[in-house]
Design a protein around this motif. Structure first.
Motif: not given
Length: 325
Positions: A38-40, A297-302
């Motif tokens: 989350q910082d990069d 399984e998937s790319l999780a994004l906040p």
């Protein structure tokens, strides 16, 4: 306020795909979250844990493709432990690591526990620790689809080893700022050095210990792939985390203030020897944005990164984490 034990440990890898293979296929841990630093946001942050990523079971990695060799030294988190159910599990692991050509030292003793020291492919210093006689913090539960039998698998993080040249400032933070107490010691494997001190918090036991090693013969660590970035300790909730922030400010310890990591709330600070500590809440956890059956399984994004998903995905090398074991 009392810290409940180890929350997670975060390390550095230069290759997310190789890292994923080793920790899921060889060590049988579950990838419970494939997300970003989350910082990069240009690099992966991978979380390996028990069946749903219970606090105290997460070993995480930032992918830094250009990361160089780690040169071991002081002012470092020099060893990470992974808990297994009992001594019999260690025998299984000794055979498994040998079968897969993984560098290890065989089963030895560490105080009154049996342990198995080994290295991952990037030379991270790891230890399998038996929970045979553990009466402290309970471990997690092995994922049903693990590549390792459920009665032999990794059930959480064990003691974290800190290596310093001057122990007193670190001891002061552990015992006078945080809630650790010295509970024992055991001989250093290095001739002429002080005994390694054992500190515990909360219920104690394998999931709530820091081991402090003194090395007078080493320079400061030069971190790279296989090094540990920080260790996080467990805090009940956000209200208690705010109290910890106030305490650090009262003691004039510079800190990050409260940081929202979406899966938990955090607070970061460095103890006087330069080692990065994090205090992290137990919740809300990794099932906040994914079904328990499909974690990792998937790319999780906040949520705050969701509007940039296309850009973020374009900058990440593809990493297939859907393959069954």
């Amino acid at each position: 306020m009392a810290l409940k034990g180890i929350h997670h440990v975060s390390a550095i890898t230069a290759n997310a795909a190789d890292n994923y293979y080793f920790y899921t296929e060889i060590l049988g841990m579950r990838l419970v979250k494939k997300t970003i630093n989350q910082d990069d946001p240009s690099v992966y942050h991978l979380f390996y844990a028990d069946e749903i990523g219970n606090p105290g079971t997460d070993l995480t990695f930032f992918e830094i493709p250009q990361a160089g060799t780690t040169y071991p030294g002081v002012s470092s988190i020099s060893g990470t432990s992974l808990r297994v159910p009992d001594d019999g599990a260690l025998t299984y692991w000794e055979e498994r690591l040998t079968e897969h050509g993984i560098d290890h030292d065989g089963i030895t003793n560490q105080g009154d526990r049996h342990v198995l020291h080994f290295r991952d492919p990037e030379n991270q210093q790891l230890t399998l620790t038996s929970d045979e006689s553990n009466t402290g913090v309970a471990g997690g539960k092995v994922w049903k689809n693990s590549s390792v039998p459920s009665d032999k698998g990794i059930i959480g993080l064990g003691p974290v080893k800190l290596t310093v040249q001057n122990p007193e400032p670190t001891i002061n933070v552990l015992t006078k700022t945080l809630t650790f107490q010295q509970t024992g010691s055991y001989p250093s494997p290095v001739a002429g050095e002080e005994e390694i001190r054992v500190f515990a918090t909360g219920e104690g036991g394998t999931g709530a210990e820091v081991h402090l090693e003194v090395r007078s013969d080493l320079p400061r660590e030069r971190p790279g792939r296989g090094s540990v970035h920080h260790v996080a300790f467990r805090v009940n909730d956000e209200d208690e985390l705010a109290e910890w922030k106030n305490l650090l400010q009262e003691q004039r310890l510079p800190n990050s203030g409260l940081v929202d990591r979406f899966y938990f709330k955090s607070l970061y600070f460095r103890e006087p020897n330069g080692i990065l500590f994090e205090l992290a809440t137990d919740g809300p956890g990794f099932t906040t944005d994914e079904h328990p059956e499909h974690l990792g399984e998937s790319l999780a994004l906040p949520p705050r990164f969701e509007s940039k998903r296309k850009e973020i995905e374009a900058n990440l090398a593809p990493l297939d984490t859907t393959k069954p074991h």
